[in-house]
Structure formats: C-alpha cells, structure tokens
Design a protein around this motif. Structure first.
Motif, PDB file in Angstrom:
ATOM      1  N   GLY A  13       5.644  11.984   3.232  1.00 48.48           N
ATOM      2  CA  GLY A  13       6.109  11.820   1.789  1.00 48.48           C
ATOM      3  C   GLY A  13       6.463  12.904   1.157  1.00 48.48           C
ATOM      4  N   THR A  15       9.335  14.413   0.585  1.00 52.67           N
ATOM      5  CA  THR A  15      10.194  14.426  -0.374  1.00 52.67           C
ATOM      6  C   THR A  15      10.125  13.632  -1.456  1.00 52.67           C
ATOM      7  OG1 THR A  15      11.098  12.649   1.091  1.00 52.67           O
ATOM      8  CG2 THR A  15      12.070  14.770   1.553  1.00 52.67           C
ATOM      9  N   GLY A  16       8.647  13.020  -1.860  1.00 52.11           N
ATOM     10  CA  GLY A  16       8.575  12.315  -2.844  1.00 52.11           C
ATOM     11  C   GLY A  16       7.693  12.927  -4.141  1.00 52.11           C
ATOM     12  N   GLN A  17       7.644  12.224  -4.906  1.00 51.12           N
ATOM     13  CA  GLN A  17       6.732  12.827  -6.181  1.00 51.12           C
ATOM     14  C   GLN A  17       5.631  13.746  -5.902  1.00 51.12           C
ATOM     15  OE1 GLN A  17       7.033  10.806  -9.939  1.00 51.12           O
ATOM     16  NE2 GLN A  17       6.535   9.112  -8.786  1.00 51.12           N
ATOM     17  N   LEU A  18       4.487  12.958  -5.357  1.00 48.50           N
ATOM     18  CA  LEU A  18       3.136  13.319  -5.032  1.00 48.50           C
ATOM     19  C   LEU A  18       3.233  14.297  -3.634  1.00 48.50           C
ATOM     20  CD1 LEU A  18       0.077  13.707  -5.645  1.00 48.50           C
ATOM     21  CD2 LEU A  18      -0.213  11.745  -4.435  1.00 48.50           C
ATOM     22  N   SER A  38      11.578  10.848   5.193  1.00 47.13           N
ATOM     23  CA  SER A  38      11.862   9.807   6.175  1.00 47.13           C
ATOM     24  C   SER A  38      12.869  10.222   7.292  1.00 47.13           C
ATOM     25  CB  SER A  38      12.186   8.645   5.559  1.00 47.13           C
ATOM     26  OG  SER A  38      13.456   8.823   4.691  1.00 47.13           O
ATOM     27  N   ASP A  42      10.607   8.450  10.929  1.00 42.90           N
ATOM     28  CA  ASP A  42      10.395   7.007  10.121  1.00 42.90           C
ATOM     29  C   ASP A  42       9.002   6.589  10.608  1.00 42.90           C
ATOM     30  OD1 ASP A  42      10.629   4.610   9.465  1.00 42.90           O
ATOM     31  OD2 ASP A  42      12.282   4.054  10.503  1.00 42.90           O
ATOM     32  N   ILE A  43       8.095   6.492   9.694  1.00 38.18           N
ATOM     33  CA  ILE A  43       6.996   6.218   9.963  1.00 38.18           C
ATOM     34  C   ILE A  43       6.864   4.708  10.452  1.00 38.18           C
ATOM     35  CG2 ILE A  43       5.721   7.748   8.527  1.00 38.18           C
ATOM     36  CD1 ILE A  43       5.054   5.245   6.592  1.00 38.18           C
ATOM     37  N   ALA A  66       5.254   6.248   1.242  1.00 39.01           N
ATOM     38  CA  ALA A  66       4.978   4.689   0.926  1.00 39.01           C
ATOM     39  C   ALA A  66       6.420   4.023   0.410  1.00 39.01           C
ATOM     40  CB  ALA A  66       3.764   4.701  -0.080  1.00 39.01           C
ATOM     41  N   THR A  68       7.388   2.485  -2.787  1.00 41.86           N
ATOM     42  CA  THR A  68       6.742   2.716  -4.059  1.00 41.86           C
ATOM     43  C   THR A  68       7.421   1.607  -5.142  1.00 41.86           C
ATOM     44  OG1 THR A  68       7.868   4.478  -4.503  1.00 41.86           O
ATOM     45  CG2 THR A  68       5.498   4.704  -3.593  1.00 41.86           C
ATOM     46  N   TYR A 131       3.206  -5.423  -3.433  1.00 46.09           N
ATOM     47  CA  TYR A 131       3.085  -3.816  -3.228  1.00 46.09           C
ATOM     48  C   TYR A 131       1.527  -3.622  -3.192  1.00 46.09           C
ATOM     49  CZ  TYR A 131       2.462   0.951  -4.822  1.00 46.09           C
ATOM     50  OH  TYR A 131       2.020   2.460  -4.839  1.00 46.09           O
ATOM     51  N   LYS A 135      -0.695  -2.161  -0.132  1.00 41.01           N
ATOM     52  CA  LYS A 135      -1.526  -0.879  -0.287  1.00 41.01           C
ATOM     53  C   LYS A 135      -2.916  -1.050   0.085  1.00 41.01           C
ATOM     54  CE  LYS A 135      -0.271   2.550  -1.431  1.00 41.01           C
ATOM     55  NZ  LYS A 135       0.394   3.641  -0.538  1.00 41.01           N
ATOM     56  N   VAL A 156       1.846   7.390 -11.742  1.00 43.60           N
ATOM     57  CA  VAL A 156       2.104   8.812 -11.379  1.00 43.60           C
ATOM     58  C   VAL A 156       3.480   9.257 -11.820  1.00 43.60           C
ATOM     59  CG1 VAL A 156       2.626   9.992  -9.373  1.00 43.60           C
ATOM     60  CG2 VAL A 156       0.667   8.393  -9.164  1.00 43.60           C
TER      61      VAL A 156
END
Ligand SMILES: NC(=O)c1ccc[n+]([C@@H]2O[C@H](COP(=O)([O-])OP(=O)(O)OC[C@H]3O[C@@H](n4cnc5c(N)ncnc54)[C@H](OP(=O)(O)O)[C@@H]3O)[C@@H](O)[C@H]2O)c1
Length: 287
Positions: A13, A15-18, A38, A42-43, A66, A68, A131, A135, A156
């Motif tokens: 992740g 490339t994502g926010q967190l 990804s 690819d997970i 994830a 999201t 979602y 999770k 977030v």
C-alpha cells in the motif's frame, strides 16, 4: 537496488495515503525499506505473493494495502473480499512461512457504534457494512501469527490519496452551503502522525492490538467547519443526521476509539486532530 543479503521492512500500500508516509518515516530513520503498490505486486495473486516472499528477506511486513472505498464495497462485494480478506490471507501466509512479524491496519468501523464511551481494543465487534466486515475478517487472519500488530485507525487523511478534507475543499469550489453528518463522532487522523507512532510501537516489539488516532473527538460537520475556518472559506455547514445523508454503507455513530492501552504501554501522546489538520493543510499548500 535491492541487496539480497539484507533484510528489509516490506510496506504494502506504499502508493496510498498511509503506506507512503510509513515508507517516508522508515527511510528517515534509515531502516531498509521496500514499498510496493498494486503494480509491483497484486496481493490477490497468491502465487505472485508466494514468489515475492521467496525472493527477498523481510524483517517485518507492514500491510497497508486495502480496498478502502467504503460505500462502493456494498456493490463491489467480491472485489472488497478479494483484496481485504484473500489478499490479507496471502500476506499472512508469507509471514507465517518465514516467521516474519506482521502489522495490519483495521478500522473503527469494526464496532457497531451504539456504545456511549470510546471503544477499547477488546470490546465487542459489530461491523455494519461490507468493508468493515472484510477488515474484521482480515484481523482474524492476522491473529493466527505469533508476532503481529493490529492498529485500528480512523478517519484517515494523508497527502497521497482522497479523503474527507480534499472532498470538502473540492466542494467549496462550487458550493456556498453544505449539509454534513453531525451525529457520527470520531477522531480524524493524519498519516504522518500515525506513521511515526506505528514505527515506535513496532520497534518496541510489544505485539498486540492497539487503537491509534489523533487526540480529540469531533463530528463530520464540525470537522468540515474547522476545515473551512482554517482555509478562510465562507461556506455555511448545516447539520444533518446519518439517516438524512443515507450513505450506501452504514457507519457507527460512536466511532470513538480509546487510546488508554497505547498510553499505558508508554507510547507518546498523539497530537490533536486540529493541530494535525493545520499541518496537513500546510503540507498540501492550501494555507
Ligand atoms: N482511509 C481511511 O479513512 C481508513 C480508516 C481506517 C482504516 N484504514 C485502513 O488503513 C489502511 C491504509 O488506508 P489508506 O487510506 O492509506 O488506503 P489508500 O490510500 O486507499 O491506499 C490503498 C493502497 O492499497 C493498494 N492496493 C489496493 N488493491 C491492491 C491490490 N490488489 N494489490 C496490492 N495493493 C493494492 C493501493 O495500491 P495502488 O494505488 O498501487 O493500486 C494503495 O497503495 C488500510 O488498511 C485501510 O483499510 C483506512
């Protein structure tokens, strides 16, 4: 260049926010890190994940990838499940095979939201949407490992992605009035602050489940007011109820998470959400 003799912290992740802020924090602390999005892996592809874990040595895996899109997950049920459950299972399998400690991020949405106090880590779960359900299933998979961290985080915001603040700022370009939900209460949380605390907690090896958010609680409506106040935008925010807003996915009204455990383990106090908001608005150059 990846050196096969070295051990790395793997961040999914990235490339994502967190994930992007976690990679920054680890790099700042000179910890060897591999951050992937990804396109790199690819997970949901179990064979690819298996081969990836075979190819490199990891000292820790931080799984921030994830699906999201909370409302869209109500329609894209299979994709939500594939990424958040099957994808997490693939990462857990790699960690299990090579005895690697793993960190997973979960959400305030695993709770039902009808309590009248902030939720503690072991309070009863009651996910209200697809979602949150996925999770929570991810949490159960991670708990099969001997060494894991599960951080439940909430509301977030970070530079690398879409979030409530960006949505409000975008809407303010065309609207003078907005209707925002005022009966959901939680803690907006800045990825820069989460990343710092996460790395501290991981280094301690005090494994387990932690609630981790910025300090203080607010409704979405008051959060919106603060955003417009800080950016000096003259937008009138009207309170509406969850029922009036009628989002596809149901969300908890009481989204407050207690950080009693985090603090009793000796970790540093999180900055308040409005201090975090101020720093975020500066980071994205709007104030
Ligand atoms: N956002 C929130 O308000 C919130 C609240 C509570 C908990 N959380 C949890 O916190 C964590 C981080 O959230 P976030 O907001 O930083 O997420 P985000 O910005 O939406 O980023 C999602 C990341 O997941 C990656 N990803 C998606 N599908 C993938 C796949 N099939 N294979 C590999 N990578 C894939 C994306 O990669 P690409 O971009 O390269 O496709 C991206 O890097 C997640 O576990 C989330 O559930 C978030």
């Amino acid at each position: 260049m990846i050196d096969n003799e070295k051990k790395y912290v793997l961040v999914t992740g990235a490339t994502g926010q967190l994930g992007s802020d976690i990679v920054k924090e680890l790099t700042k602390r000179e910890i060897h890190t591999i951050g992937i999005g990804s396109r790199d892996l690819d997970i949901t592809d179990s064979e690819a994940v298996f081969n990836f874990f075979n190819s490199f040595k990891f000292s820790h895996v931080i799984h921030a990838a994830a699906y999201t899109k909370v409302d869209k997950a109500q329609d894209e049920r299979d994709l939500n499940y594939e990424i958040n459950v099957r994808g997490t299972e693939n990462i857990v399998s790699g960690c299990y095979k090579y005895s690697i400690p793993m960190t997973y991020f979960s959400t305030d949405y695993v709770f039902g939201g009808d309590g009248d106090r902030p939720y503690r880590e072991d309070d009863e779960k009651n996910p209200l949407c697809e979602y949150a359900n996925a999770k929570l299933q991810g949490e159960e998979l991670v708990k099969k490992l001997n060494e894991y961290f599960i951080f439940r985080i909430s509301w977030v915001f970070g530079k690398n992605g879409t979030n409530f603040i960006n949505t409000m700022l975008k809407l303010s370009e065309t609207k003078k009035e907005l209707r925002v939900v005022s009966d959901q209460i939680g803690s907006p949380s800045y990825t820069v602050d989460i990343a710092k605390e996460v790395v501290d907690v991981i280094k301690s090896k005090k494994y387990g489940i932690y609630h981790l958010t910025n300090e203080g609680y607010v409704s979405w409506a008051d959060f919106a007011r603060k955003i417009f106040d800080m950016t000096k935008k003259d937008i009138k925010v009207y309170d509406i109820t969850t029922e009036e807003y009628n989002a596809k996915a149901k969300r908890p009204k009481n989204s407050r998470l207690s950080k009693e455990k985090l603090y009793s383990e000796g970790f540093s106090k999180m900055p308040t959400w409005d201090d975090a908001l101020n720093r975020y608005l500066k980071e994205i150059n709007v104030i």
